[in-house]
Enzyme design. Structure first.
Site, PDB file in Angstrom:
ATOM      1  CG  HIS A 149      15.627 -42.560 -10.011  1.00 47.83           C
ATOM      2  ND1 HIS A 149      16.204 -43.977 -11.118  1.00 47.83           N
ATOM      3  CD2 HIS A 149      15.068 -42.926  -9.076  1.00 47.83           C
ATOM      4  CE1 HIS A 149      15.412 -44.834 -10.315  1.00 47.83           C
ATOM      5  NE2 HIS A 149      15.437 -44.075  -9.256  1.00 47.83           N
ATOM      6  CD  GLU A 242      25.762 -52.317  -9.194  1.00 49.74           C
ATOM      7  OE1 GLU A 242      26.476 -51.424  -9.333  1.00 49.74           O
ATOM      8  OE2 GLU A 242      25.445 -53.132  -9.562  1.00 49.74           O
ATOM      9  CE1 TYR A 252      33.284 -50.004 -11.513  1.00 51.78           C
ATOM     10  CE2 TYR A 252      32.988 -47.313 -12.692  1.00 51.78           C
ATOM     11  CZ  TYR A 252      33.635 -48.730 -12.074  1.00 51.78           C
ATOM     12  OH  TYR A 252      35.345 -48.788 -12.418  1.00 51.78           O
TER      13      TYR A 252
HETATM   14 CA    CA Z   1      26.790 -52.230 -11.643  1.00 52.50          CA
END
Ligand code: CA
Length: 369
Positions: A149, A242, A252
Site C-alpha cells: 500500500h 472508490e 474519506y
Molecule cells: Ca471512503
C-alpha cells in the site's frame, strides 16, 4: 449505483502485425478500436508521462525509468535515478518542462529499516540519458516495515500545485492519524514546500502537507479538464473500491466506514453512518481493483469525450465511466485479457495503456471505424 447497466465489449483478434504483435480489433459500446502493441518487454510498467515530442517516459516497478519512442524503441534505464529503491511508481513532467526539463518520480525508499513512499525531481539531460541533480521533495512519515500500500500517483493542478497520493501501508488506523502521511492525499509546491493555503497548516501535531485523509490506497489521480478539479481512485479492502473528489481537509472514511469489509472478514460499517465523513461518489463491490485513471479529451474517440477511464488490474479491463458533473451515469467494461496498470492520453489524442506483466506492454488505442 450498482443499478447501472454494465455493457461489455467484444474482442476480435485480427492479423494486422504491429511491433511484432498482431493488432486487435475491439468493438465497444461507442467506439471501434484497433489495439496496437507499441512496445513489450517492460518489467511491470507503472507510470507514463509524455514528453513534448511524443516520446514516453515509463517507469518499471523494479526501479527503472526509460524513454520509449512512439515507434516502440526502448532506451536503456535513465541514469542517476534514486537508488536503491525497491519500487518505482509514477512519473510526471513539470508544468514548465519545456523551460526547466524537470521530471518528478514517486518511488519506495528504504529508510531506517523500513520503507516509505517518496517523491523527488531531477532534470532530464538533453540526451535523455540522465536525470541530473535529483532531489527528494517529499518523504512519507513514518517509514514502515510493511511492504504494501504505497500509493502513489502524481498530479499537477492548473495552479501548479503537486498532489502526491499515498497508501495506509496496510496499517488501516494510520489513515485517520493526522500525525502521519499514511492513507493521505498530500499537496505540495513544486519544490516540496507546503502551500500556505493547505487545510492543516495551522493545526498543531498535523502533517502540513495533508490535503485529505481516510484513504486506503490511492493509485489513481486525474485532473478534470475544464473544471481543474482533482479526482482520486482508491483500492477498497474486500469490495469497496472508490472514486472520490477530495476536498481540502476532507475525511474519506477509511477504516471507520467502507463499502467493503476487511480482508479477514471483519465487517466495516457502511456509509453514510458517519455524517462527519465524506462518501465516495462511486464505488464497486466486488472490487475491480483499478490503478491509473485519466479523463479523455481527444478527438480520436469523440463519443468518449469527458469520460473517466480507469485501468483495471484484477478486472483485466479498461473501465469507462460517463459523467454528469460529479455524478457517474454509466459504466462500460472493455475486456483486455491482461492486468492494466495505467491509462493515459497522448498528445495525438490516442490512448496508451500499460499492462502489469513481467513482459509488460504499452498498448495504443486507435480509431478502427
Ligand atoms: Ca471512503
Amino acid at each position: 449505483m450498482r443499478s447501472i447497466l454494465l455493457a461489455t465489449a467484444t474482442l476480435v483478434v485480427t492479423s494486422l502485425p504491429v511491433a511484432g504483435q498482431p493488432a486487435q480489433r475491439l468493438r465497444t459500446e461507442k467506439a471501434e478500436i484497433i489495439v496496437e502493441t507499441v512496445a513489450g518487454g517492460l518489467n511491470h510498467p507503472w507510470g507514463l508521462a509524455f514528453l513534448p515530442d511524443g516520446r514516453m517516459l515509463v517507469t518499471e516497478k523494479p526501479g527503472r525509468l526509460r524513454i520509449v519512442s512512439a515507434e516502440g524503441e526502448i532506451s536503456p534505464p535513465i541514469a542517476k535515478t534514486p537508488q536503491p529503491s525497491i519500487q518505482f511508481l509514477d512519473v510526471a513532467l513539470d508544468p514548465n518542462f519545456s523551460e526547466n526539463q524537470l521530471v518528478y518520480l514517486t518511488y519506495v525508499e528504504p529508510r531506517g529499516g523500513g520503507l516509505a513512499t517518496a517523491a523527488g525531481r531531477g532534470r532530464l539531460s538533453t540526451t535523455g540519458t540522465t536525470l541530473e541533480g535529483f532531489e527528494v521533495i517529499f518523504r512519507q512519515q513514518p517509514a514502515s516495515p510493511i511492504e504494501d500500500h504505497f500509493g502513489s500517483r502524481l498530479a499537477f493542478t492548473p495552479d501548479s500545485k503537486l498532489f502526491i497520493s499515498t497508501g495506509d501501508r496496510d496499517e488501516p488506523d494510520s489513515a485517520q492519524d493526522l500525525s502521519t502521511h499514511m492513507g493521505k492525499l498530500v499537496r505540495v509546491n513544486r519544490d516540496g514546500s507546503v502551500p500556505a493555503d493547505n487545510p492543516f497548516v495551522h493545526r498543531a501535531g498535523v502533517r502540513p502537507e495533508i490535503w485529505s485523509y481516510g484513504h486506503r490506497n490511492i493509485e489513481g489521480l486525474a485532473v478534470q479538464p475544464g473544471t481543474g478539479v482533482l479526482w482520486a481512485g482508491e483500492f477498497g479492502p474486500t469490495g469497496g473500491d472508490e472514486i472520490n473528489i477530495p476536498k481540502p481537509g476532507g475525511n474519506y472514511g477509511w477504516p471507520l466506514v467502507s463499502w467493503g469489509d476487511h480482508t479477514d472478514g471483519r465487517v466495516i460499517p457502511r456509509p453514510p453512518t458517519r455524517p462527519d465523513l465524506t462518501d465516495a461518489i462511486y464505488h464497486w463491490t466486488p472490487s475491480v481493483s483499478f490503478s491509473g485513471m485519466t479523463f479523455y479529451t481527444g478527438a480520436a474517440f469523440p463519443a468518449w469525450h469527458g469520460n473517466l477511464l480507469l485501468a483495471g488490474l484484477a478486472s483485466q479491463a479498461l473501465i469507462r465511466l460517463t459523467l454528469a458533473g460529479a455524478r457517474v451515469t454509466g459504466e462500460e467494461r472493455i475486456p483486455m485479457d491482461a492486468r492494466i496498470r495505467h491509462v493515459a492520453q497522448g498528445q495525438d489524442g490516442l490512448l496508451y495503456l500499460l499492462t502489469d506483466e513481467d513482459q509488460g506492454r504499452i498498448l495504443r488505442f486507435k480509431p478502427g471505424g
